[in-house]
Design an enzyme around this catalytic site. Sequence first.
Site: not given
Lengths: 362, 502
Positions: A12-13
């Site tokens: 994720g980011c």
Amino acid sequence: MQKEGQVRIPSGCAIVGAIDRSGGTICGGDMVRAIAVMHDRSNGLGGGFAGYGIYPQYKDLYAFHIFYAGSSAKETCERFLEKHFDIVNLSKIPTSPHPRVTDAPLIWRYFMAPLPNKLARCQLDEREYVVRCVTRINTQMKGAHVFSSGKNMGAFKAVGYPEDVGEFYRLDEYEGYAWTAHGRYPTNTPGWWGGAHPFALLDYSVVHNGEISSYDANRRFIEMYGYKCTLQTDTEVITYIIDYLVRRRGLTLEEAANVMAAPFWTTIAQQEPERRERLTFLRQAFGSLLLTGPFSILVGFTGGLMALNDRLKLRSMVIGEAGSRVYISSEESAIRAVWPDLDRVWAPRGGEAAIFTVKEGA
Amino acid sequence: MSLMNTFPSRFEVVRDMDKCIACGRCVVECGHGVHRFVKGTKKLAADERRCVNCYRCVAACPTGALKIIPNRQAVNESSNWSAANRREIALQAESGGVLLSGMGTVKNYPLYWDKLLINAAQVTNPSIDPLREPMETRTYLGRSAAEIRRDGSGRLISDLPPHLTLETPILFAAMSYGAISYPCHEALARAATELGTFYNTGEGGLHPDLYRYGAHTIVQVASGRFGVHRRYLEAGAAVEIKIGQGAKPGIGGHLAGAKNVGDISRTRMIPEGTDAISPAPHHDIYSIEDLRQLVYSLKEATRYEKPVLVKIAAVHNVAAIASGIARSGADIIVIDGLRGGTGAAPTQTRDNVGIPIELALAAVDARLREEGIRNHVGLVASGTIRNSADIVKAIALGADAVAIGTAALIAMGCHMCHSCHTGNCSWGICTQRPELVRRLDPDEAKAHLVNLVTAWTREIKELMGGMGINSIEALRGNRLMLRGVGLTDAELRILGVRHAGE
């Protein structure tokens, strides 16, 4: 433990982008402050930035940023570079020691032009020549990794939180008309700098938040055209897809977006005939390059930025505009941190490409 | 004494005399002539040797008095010599003939479908609920590689070659009129039309009454050229050149004279009552360059408006063959695996020739990608597609679509007695005897086909949604969505999948 490229690691980011459409400059330090707000969207296992217009003094040369695992890798790679390029300038990329950015490889920068006679002999277009050199280094030279290869732009990345990475690379000393930034939340700890984002090829750079479920379908298709997905990341395959569609096949960025986040058939059926025909053609011709699953991406290119969400909009992404400035971010808070007064804040719809370019001649 | 009379029958017909009312329904229903009244009495008897366990009499018996069970008679057999081996030897010693069989092989070859497991999304990306979000199964079958060309004002010119549009990636496999009955063909044609997919004439031509379903018909051109004429080619949505079939690679088709009657002989354009034997090869195709000529002959004949399919059996060097076909101008390649069905095939060919579809499909898809021509052709896989999970696995291995034959027959009432070649199908499917054909209600058969494909399509959408995929093209060739269990390194390498846990 297997490193990036030997195994596929979901992550994720957080992403942030900024552009000044009038061609004015934005300080790299602003990007560091913006992404720092979204600290919790990263987990310290990768951060990075790409700046455009940062090397005006060398704007006609390819700027290669390279990680070396050691001096022997550097020697091998430099021998290769000397055989293929006229190296105008080379230096270590300036960094500051940082307590939370450790295990740094050797990080070097080269400003170069392809050797004219070599280029003429291989009968390739100049950009294709550069791509092949990059691919060769990244797939065949152990310990060497080119992570930036465009003109008048550069990527900076490392294992660490993005704000720490920004300080490590002294980004407050760079100014550019456009930037992207990325904080990474991978689900294991490869600890390899090359695996951080942005992923860049020529002047295209991609930062991405999401995990595409179509990955292997996309990878196996794009590998038919000479690309090698050595990192097994979404960002890498998306960069290759954009390079293939835009540079090699001559599609516009908007058309490429219509391939990657194609509208549903039911939506296409409702369009007026000309648009319907175009969208149908793109989906039929490039069906295997459709990206499914959640993603929000920022694509940097010479003169602009493109923001794109997956067609269901499974990842957050907002855009803030203030005069000639445009900010794009996973969360609005990051934008407000550097530019509190915005004329307009809006969220592009799923599959809707938001493209911002610097005014001609600016 | 006849050898076969000294050999125990495969089945016993158990008649519960307390329940039997001697109505004689079983006598009428059995296509194989098992049941009869003992002459001059109201007593029923059974010739168990004729019984193939098609279940018709059991289903029809109004009092539930019948049961067919495996013969309890002990047969001397060993690990090396099965009862089936012995029965076949006795049959051939007596007849001097080639053994014939119907449907797919009964031998126990590995079923890779059952050794492949499908992925699902957890945490890092969301699964997608097909009841709440769009889930796309529409499939374009044909060549998709295109030049990017623009007109004067910069607009893209759409000039993709003709292709087939399927609303779900499931075709009905080629089964000829003659091998199966008219109501079967009618049901397949109508179901394909309603489902937005295609059925395939096989090599028996197209009955004039079914021309109206031409937009959902693939017309086949096989080595015998039965029923092939100008209107036939023009009637279909696509033309298929049949080179081979999974159940009988290397040999041609065979329709017994007894089935070649009435409209069937007219449709095939051959004399009534003659055996319709199509040659093993096409006698105008002795090499790959000849195939190219036939492909382009058919394209010329149909003014380049219809895609051309080439169907081959999965044989050892299938990948190289498929590569050649992809360069022959064909738009779609159909690969039929070892376990595929047939109306009639020599038993030894059916049971021993070819390779499983999973390995063939994986090898072909990988080879076409290595050569950079995967998008020059559509790829259809067939030969034991038993459920929707098999379809998902086939597409993840690299197929654009699958074709179903046996599953479609089962949906129409087939009980898999493997006796199609006898022409005595009690269910009215694989027969041309008018009194048996009458039994198959085309309305009901069509409804069952539509139900089956609709149900499978729903399941495909569920499985796709579970993986976080909302369009079928994102599943195609997406082998990371598969893992193998209990497979050797060689099998994993050929399938291009990792072992579960990796």
